[in-house]
Design an enzyme around this catalytic site. Structure first.
Site, mmCIF file in Angstrom:
data_model
loop_
_atom_site.group_PDB
_atom_site.id
_atom_site.type_symbol
_atom_site.label_atom_id
_atom_site.label_comp_id
_atom_site.label_asym_id
_atom_site.label_seq_id
_atom_site.Cartn_x
_atom_site.Cartn_y
_atom_site.Cartn_z
ATOM 1 N N HIS A 1 15.983 11.302 -36.073
ATOM 2 C CA HIS A 1 15.111 10.786 -37.124
ATOM 3 C C HIS A 1 14.991 9.276 -36.968
ATOM 4 C CE1 HIS A 1 15.473 14.760 -38.665
ATOM 5 N NE2 HIS A 1 16.734 14.614 -39.019
ATOM 6 N N ARG B 1 11.628 15.329 -31.431
ATOM 7 C CA ARG B 1 12.328 16.397 -30.732
ATOM 8 C C ARG B 1 12.328 16.174 -29.220
ATOM 9 N NH1 ARG B 1 8.934 18.475 -34.626
ATOM 10 N NH2 ARG B 1 9.992 19.510 -36.375
ATOM 11 N N HIS C 1 21.093 15.230 -32.867
ATOM 12 C CA HIS C 1 21.837 16.332 -33.463
ATOM 13 C C HIS C 1 21.042 17.627 -33.352
ATOM 14 C CE1 HIS C 1 19.263 14.780 -36.687
ATOM 15 N NE2 HIS C 1 19.352 15.958 -37.301
ATOM 16 N N GLN D 1 17.192 16.817 -31.885
ATOM 17 C CA GLN D 1 16.309 15.944 -32.657
ATOM 18 C C GLN D 1 16.972 14.655 -33.089
ATOM 19 O OE1 GLN D 1 16.099 17.493 -37.090
ATOM 20 N NE2 GLN D 1 16.005 19.267 -35.698
ATOM 21 N N GLU E 1 20.412 11.994 -43.431
ATOM 22 C CA GLU E 1 20.670 13.237 -44.157
ATOM 23 C C GLU E 1 22.161 13.552 -44.190
ATOM 24 O OE1 GLU E 1 18.060 15.512 -41.699
ATOM 25 O OE2 GLU E 1 19.692 16.327 -40.475
#
Length: 400
Positions: free
Chosen positions: A96, A280, A261, A94, A131
């Protein structure tokens, strides 16, 4: 100070026992993948009385709850989301999106009338999702692309049709362009290899690992694991191009927007910008949109960004991320500390405090709360300093 209950996410990759054991709750046979502590509208924490969500409480008095500086920077919403995460199987491959890309794409999907809960939707909100993960147990992950030279040393010599094609692509263009071409070959639906081609490559990795001659035993073992869980998925082969990461308890890793990641296993604390935007490319039963992911993914070679703790006080260490949306700190109460709340937790503004060990008493201007592992409180901007007593450890999510 408001006691809040986290929102449990029963994703298929979650462990059936790690989080229940951590929380001292009976396992129910379901996978407990994540517990969300925050105010994201898709899964807000609830106030302990169960009648209100934290998002509604903040919306009713945003300036008092968040403070002027957070309101100016982020608007009337809590900018971070705190999670407990416990993968027993690998998460999806995935990426972001950036904030700008998320804003444009969220608006476009809204204009197209795609419902927020639709399987065909990519963007659940208009925010980015950088994140940071801090390991509570040994934690395994894949993060970012290797250098072309290192990727070649791993792919070359497997002697399968698919590995030979990847070798040729990177050899002809030993740069980010070659890595992008190799990754595109694997995950683009019109170009992706067959399950048989992926299986042959995974078997070659297993044989190489068994021979003791692997240039990267960790990645060959990871490929074998991924093939067992997601047989024939192109993401299995993509792992050969990526950096394996092992975190020990207390170690942390930051994942910026655009970095490919996949978390593999372990128990950790995750903090991020308040978003659920995930693109994804494989290793999942959820929606895959490799073409959209390729628009956002960076293929520049970059080692994982490890964040070392900075000691703020004798009892508190902070993990500072390179963005303004969040920071994470952990306060450890020394053996023999008084149960009276006399140790101050550094921080200001809106905060979430989550107990991860022991039996701790929290105190602020508005009252007290006794917490054990998995218990959390929200502290508003005007609630003053927080002090703790007892024994154990408290994690604090806040805004820098």
């Amino acid at each position: 100070m408001l006691r809040i209950d986290g929102f449990v996410q029963h994703y298929a990759w979650g462990s059936t026992d790690v989080l229940p054991q951590f929380l001292s709750r009976p396992a129910d046979g379901q996978p407990w993948a994540e517990i969300w502590f925050g105010a994201h509208p898709l899964a807000p924490s609830t106030i302990a009385d169960g009648a209100r969500g934290l998002d509604a409480v903040i919306a009713a008095a945003p300036r008092r709850m968040l403070g002027d500086s957070v309101m100016r920077a982020f608007g009337p919403a809590l900018p971070f989301l705190l999670k407990l995460i416990a993968p027993a199987e690998p998460l999806s491959l995935q990426v972001h999106p950036s904030k700008e890309h998320a804003q444009e794409s969220f608006a476009a999907e809204n204009a197209a009338g795609i419902p927020l809960d639709s399987h065909g939707r990519n963007y659940r909100d208009a925010n980015h999702k950088p994140e940071m993960l801090m390991a509570l147990t040994p934690f395994e992950a894949l993060c970012g692309f290797r250098t072309p030279r290192k990727a070649l040393s791993i792919v070359r010599g497997l002697d399968t049709p698919l590995s030979d094609q990847l070798t040729q692509l990177i050899t002809e263009h030993p740069s980010a362009h070659g890595m992008r071409a190799a990754f595109r070959r694997l995950v683009t639906p019109a170009l992706s290899p067959s399950a048989e081609e992926v299986g042959a490559l995974a078997e070659a990795c297993r044989r190489r690992l068994d021979s003791g001659e692997s240039p990267s035993p960790r990645i060959d073992a990871t490929v074998s694991t991924l093939q067992a869980v997601h047989p024939g998925d192109p993401g299995v082969a993509a792992a050969l191009l990526m950096n394996p990461v092992s975190l020990q308890p207390g170690e942390a890793m930051f994942v910026p927007d655009g970095i490919i990641h996949s978390y593999q296993s372990g128990l950790g604390i995750e903090i991020m910008a308040s978003s659920d935007n995930v693109l994804r490319a494989g290793l999942t039963s959820k929606k895959v949109d490799a073409n959209e992911l390729l628009q956002c993914a960076s293929v520049a070679a970059a080692p994982p960004i490890r964040i070392g703790p900075e000691q703020l006080t004798e009892n508190t260490a902070a993990y500072f991320s390179p963005i303004d949306d969040f920071e994470l700190s952990i306060t450890t109460l020394p053996d023999g500390a008084s149960f009276y709340p006399s140790i101050r937790v550094p921080g200001q503004g809106p905060r979430i405090l989550l107990c991860i060990e022991g039996d701790v008493l929290l105190q602020s201007d508005s009252g007290r709360a006794r917490v054990r592992p998995g218990d959390a409180v929200f502290v508003s901007a005007d609630d003053g300093a927080v002090s703790v007593g007892g024994h154990g450890r408290i994690v604090q999510a806040s805004v820098p």
